[in-house]
Design a protein around this motif. Structure first.
Motif, PDB file in Angstrom:
ATOM      1  N   GLY A  99     -15.006  27.481  55.688  1.00  0.00           N
ATOM      2  CA  GLY A  99     -14.146  26.917  56.968  1.00  0.00           C
ATOM      3  C   GLY A  99     -13.616  27.220  58.173  1.00  0.00           C
ATOM      4  N   ASP A 100     -11.590  27.739  58.128  1.00  0.00           N
ATOM      5  CA  ASP A 100     -11.146  28.199  59.679  1.00  0.00           C
ATOM      6  C   ASP A 100     -10.499  29.881  58.901  1.00  0.00           C
ATOM      7  OD1 ASP A 100      -9.286  26.993  57.470  1.00  0.00           O
ATOM      8  OD2 ASP A 100      -8.387  25.879  59.079  1.00  0.00           O
ATOM      9  N   ARG A 101     -11.058  30.133  57.502  1.00  0.00           N
ATOM     10  CA  ARG A 101     -10.813  31.442  56.879  1.00  0.00           C
ATOM     11  C   ARG A 101     -11.561  32.473  57.099  1.00  0.00           C
ATOM     12  NH1 ARG A 101      -7.494  31.106  51.539  1.00  0.00           N
ATOM     13  NH2 ARG A 101      -6.320  32.635  52.682  1.00  0.00           N
ATOM     14  N   ASP A 102     -11.118  33.707  57.587  1.00  0.00           N
ATOM     15  CA  ASP A 102     -12.201  34.661  57.388  1.00  0.00           C
ATOM     16  C   ASP A 102     -11.116  35.636  56.325  1.00  0.00           C
ATOM     17  OD1 ASP A 102     -13.494  36.817  58.738  1.00  0.00           O
ATOM     18  OD2 ASP A 102     -13.792  36.801  60.162  1.00  0.00           O
ATOM     19  N   LEU A 103     -12.454  36.305  55.602  1.00  0.00           N
ATOM     20  CA  LEU A 103     -11.538  37.149  54.323  1.00  0.00           C
ATOM     21  C   LEU A 103     -12.694  38.741  54.005  1.00  0.00           C
ATOM     22  CD1 LEU A 103     -11.160  34.365  51.678  1.00  0.00           C
ATOM     23  CD2 LEU A 103      -9.108  35.242  53.099  1.00  0.00           C
ATOM     24  N   ILE A 104     -12.234  39.134  53.918  1.00  0.00           N
ATOM     25  CA  ILE A 104     -12.491  40.404  53.549  1.00  0.00           C
ATOM     26  C   ILE A 104     -12.522  40.167  52.274  1.00  0.00           C
ATOM     27  CG2 ILE A 104     -12.796  42.895  53.774  1.00  0.00           C
ATOM     28  CD1 ILE A 104     -13.992  41.332  56.383  1.00  0.00           C
ATOM     29  N   LEU A 105     -13.425  41.036  50.978  1.00  0.00           N
ATOM     30  CA  LEU A 105     -13.475  40.752  49.933  1.00  0.00           C
ATOM     31  C   LEU A 105     -13.985  42.538  49.687  1.00  0.00           C
ATOM     32  CD1 LEU A 105     -13.599  37.947  50.087  1.00  0.00           C
ATOM     33  CD2 LEU A 105     -13.859  37.660  47.509  1.00  0.00           C
ATOM     34  N   THR A 106     -12.914  43.236  48.386  1.00  0.00           N
ATOM     35  CA  THR A 106     -13.573  44.810  48.204  1.00  0.00           C
ATOM     36  C   THR A 106     -13.781  44.609  46.572  1.00  0.00           C
ATOM     37  OG1 THR A 106     -10.966  45.324  47.710  1.00  0.00           O
ATOM     38  CG2 THR A 106     -12.396  45.237  50.019  1.00  0.00           C
ATOM     39  N   PRO A 107     -14.363  45.943  46.459  1.00  0.00           N
ATOM     40  CA  PRO A 107     -13.992  45.429  45.157  1.00  0.00           C
ATOM     41  C   PRO A 107     -13.696  45.011  43.995  1.00  0.00           C
ATOM     42  CG  PRO A 107     -15.920  47.687  45.901  1.00  0.00           C
ATOM     43  CD  PRO A 107     -14.636  46.604  46.697  1.00  0.00           C
ATOM     44  N   GLY A 108     -14.370  44.787  43.128  1.00  0.00           N
ATOM     45  CA  GLY A 108     -13.469  43.743  41.498  1.00  0.00           C
ATOM     46  C   GLY A 108     -12.574  42.760  42.903  1.00  0.00           C
ATOM     47  N   GLU A 109     -12.889  42.505  43.327  1.00  0.00           N
ATOM     48  CA  GLU A 109     -12.140  40.875  44.625  1.00  0.00           C
ATOM     49  C   GLU A 109     -13.349  39.837  44.169  1.00  0.00           C
ATOM     50  OE1 GLU A 109      -8.554  41.292  47.284  1.00  0.00           O
ATOM     51  OE2 GLU A 109     -10.720  42.428  47.792  1.00  0.00           O
ATOM     52  N   ALA A 110     -12.543  38.585  42.910  1.00  0.00           N
ATOM     53  CA  ALA A 110     -13.387  37.610  43.261  1.00  0.00           C
ATOM     54  C   ALA A 110     -12.938  36.648  44.040  1.00  0.00           C
ATOM     55  CB  ALA A 110     -13.813  37.788  41.945  1.00  0.00           C
ATOM     56  N   ALA A 111     -14.029  34.959  44.057  1.00  0.00           N
ATOM     57  CA  ALA A 111     -13.661  33.716  45.316  1.00  0.00           C
ATOM     58  C   ALA A 111     -14.469  32.977  44.584  1.00  0.00           C
ATOM     59  CB  ALA A 111     -13.825  34.153  46.149  1.00  0.00           C
ATOM     60  N   GLU A 112     -13.798  31.980  44.467  1.00  0.00           N
ATOM     61  CA  GLU A 112     -14.735  30.625  44.214  1.00  0.00           C
ATOM     62  C   GLU A 112     -14.679  29.264  45.053  1.00  0.00           C
ATOM     63  OE1 GLU A 112     -13.515  28.851  40.353  1.00  0.00           O
ATOM     64  OE2 GLU A 112     -11.484  29.441  40.925  1.00  0.00           O
ATOM     65  N   PHE A 113     -15.208  28.611  45.550  1.00  0.00           N
ATOM     66  CA  PHE A 113     -15.602  27.903  46.621  1.00  0.00           C
ATOM     67  C   PHE A 113     -16.184  26.630  46.034  1.00  0.00           C
ATOM     68  CE2 PHE A 113     -17.931  31.331  48.352  1.00  0.00           C
ATOM     69  CZ  PHE A 113     -18.692  30.356  48.939  1.00  0.00           C
ATOM     70  N   ASP A 114     -16.452  25.417  46.893  1.00  0.00           N
ATOM     71  CA  ASP A 114     -16.863  23.875  47.142  1.00  0.00           C
ATOM     72  C   ASP A 114     -17.861  24.509  48.261  1.00  0.00           C
ATOM     73  OD1 ASP A 114     -18.392  21.249  47.552  1.00  0.00           O
ATOM     74  OD2 ASP A 114     -16.530  20.845  46.343  1.00  0.00           O
ATOM     75  N   THR A 115     -19.176  24.432  47.607  1.00  0.00           N
ATOM     76  CA  THR A 115     -20.580  24.937  48.757  1.00  0.00           C
ATOM     77  C   THR A 115     -20.398  23.877  50.153  1.00  0.00           C
ATOM     78  OG1 THR A 115     -22.029  24.110  47.104  1.00  0.00           O
ATOM     79  CG2 THR A 115     -21.187  26.750  47.545  1.00  0.00           C
ATOM     80  N   HIS A 116     -19.867  22.669  49.477  1.00  0.00           N
ATOM     81  CA  HIS A 116     -19.566  21.647  50.714  1.00  0.00           C
ATOM     82  C   HIS A 116     -18.782  22.083  51.632  1.00  0.00           C
ATOM     83  CE1 HIS A 116     -20.495  18.795  47.622  1.00  0.00           C
ATOM     84  NE2 HIS A 116     -21.939  18.737  48.251  1.00  0.00           N
ATOM     85  N   VAL A 117     -17.796  23.362  51.336  1.00  0.00           N
ATOM     86  CA  VAL A 117     -17.161  23.591  52.787  1.00  0.00           C
ATOM     87  C   VAL A 117     -18.204  24.827  53.242  1.00  0.00           C
ATOM     88  CG1 VAL A 117     -15.341  25.190  53.190  1.00  0.00           C
ATOM     89  CG2 VAL A 117     -15.267  23.441  51.436  1.00  0.00           C
ATOM     90  N   PRO A 118     -17.989  24.345  54.843  1.00  0.00           N
ATOM     91  CA  PRO A 118     -19.044  25.765  55.412  1.00  0.00           C
ATOM     92  C   PRO A 118     -18.383  26.672  55.198  1.00  0.00           C
ATOM     93  CG  PRO A 118     -18.541  24.027  57.261  1.00  0.00           C
ATOM     94  CD  PRO A 118     -17.286  23.990  55.646  1.00  0.00           C
ATOM     95  N   HIS A 119     -19.599  28.422  54.695  1.00  0.00           N
ATOM     96  CA  HIS A 119     -19.944  29.458  54.677  1.00  0.00           C
ATOM     97  C   HIS A 119     -20.649  30.003  55.234  1.00  0.00           C
ATOM     98  CE1 HIS A 119     -22.304  27.455  51.576  1.00  0.00           C
ATOM     99  NE2 HIS A 119     -22.337  28.224  51.493  1.00  0.00           N
ATOM    100  N   TRP A 120     -20.458  31.721  55.044  1.00  0.00           N
ATOM    101  CA  TRP A 120     -20.911  32.272  55.729  1.00  0.00           C
ATOM    102  C   TRP A 120     -20.966  33.919  55.023  1.00  0.00           C
ATOM    103  CZ3 TRP A 120     -20.481  36.944  57.521  1.00  0.00           C
ATOM    104  CH2 TRP A 120     -21.663  37.642  57.993  1.00  0.00           C
ATOM    105  N   LEU A 121     -21.394  34.224  54.371  1.00  0.00           N
ATOM    106  CA  LEU A 121     -21.687  35.618  54.158  1.00  0.00           C
ATOM    107  C   LEU A 121     -22.331  36.646  54.775  1.00  0.00           C
ATOM    108  CD1 LEU A 121     -22.015  34.454  49.965  1.00  0.00           C
ATOM    109  CD2 LEU A 121     -20.287  34.297  50.859  1.00  0.00           C
ATOM    110  N   GLY A 122     -21.133  37.830  55.005  1.00  0.00           N
ATOM    111  CA  GLY A 122     -21.875  39.260  55.178  1.00  0.00           C
ATOM    112  C   GLY A 122     -21.175  40.321  54.729  1.00  0.00           C
ATOM    113  N   ALA A 123     -22.206  41.810  54.012  1.00  0.00           N
ATOM    114  CA  ALA A 123     -21.294  42.468  54.401  1.00  0.00           C
ATOM    115  C   ALA A 123     -20.726  43.236  55.736  1.00  0.00           C
ATOM    116  CB  ALA A 123     -22.401  43.526  54.223  1.00  0.00           C
TER     117      ALA A 123
END
Length: 196
Positions: free
Chosen positions: A145-169
């Motif tokens: 959505g409007d959040r831009d997050l950086i996750l590092t090893p050991g961190e987790a996230a869960e979300f409804d995929t109806h929310v617009p999203h993107w994943l990348g390194a």
């Protein structure tokens, strides 16, 4: 309810044609096979034609002579192999390695995300389902959505995929992520300690 005797009869009835096919493939005569196995030519002939049910004492030397597994000789059903066959696929530049073999329900993947080009706002996607991510290695950029997050090893996230999203390194190296994906309504929960 199935009759196990009928199943056994069907398996044993299929042994004869299999024996004949193996002998023909290897271009062996009944006489040569008899010398190798110690089973008489007439017994071998009756086994191949289905006029005689094979015994374990006959099948063991035949399997040895043909250099096949006994299970292959009798056409036994495969027992469940607990190993997951990893056949990677690529979609949208991501490598997906399935970790579950069954269709439907919760699906597990190892994802390898390549280093993403510096794009201020990548194209966000939506689809049916619910996703849980755990970062194994590298840095994962998750735009949700409007959040831009950086996750590092050991961190987790869960979300409804109806929310617009993107994943990348994020950073100079690819990111490796364990992902659980389920149809809408299925959620995975991570507990880090006992409940109060």
């Amino acid at each position: 309810m199935d009759d196990p005797t009928t199943d056994t009869d069907a398996v044993l009835a299929a042994v004869g044609p299999r024996l004949r096919a193996l002998r023909n493939q290897r271009d062996i005569t009944l006489s040569d096979l008899s010398e190798t196995t110690g089973i008489s030519v007439s017994t071998l002939s009756r086994l191949e034609s289905g006029q005689r049910r094979p015994t374990l004492e006959q099948l063991l030397p035949l399997a040895s002579a043909y250099r096949v597994q006994l299970d292959d000789l009798v056409g036994a059903p495969r027992t469940g192999d607990p190993r997951v066959v990893l056949r990677p696929t690529k979609r949208h530049g991501l490598t997906f390695i399935p970790l579950t073999g069954r269709a439907g329900g919760l699906q597990a993947y190892k994802m390898i995300l390549p280093v993403a080009p510096d794009t201020p706002v990548p194209e966000l996607r939506t689809h049916e389902g619910y996703e849980w991510l755990y970062v194994l290695d590298g840095r994962l950029r998750l735009i949700l959505g409007d959040r831009d997050l950086i996750l590092t090893p050991g961190e987790a996230a869960e979300f409804d995929t109806h929310v617009p999203h993107w994943l990348g390194a994020s950073g100079p190296h690819p990111a490796e992520v364990l992902a659980l994906f389920g149809k809408q309504g299925e959620r995975a929960h991570l507990r880090t300690g006992p409940r109060p």
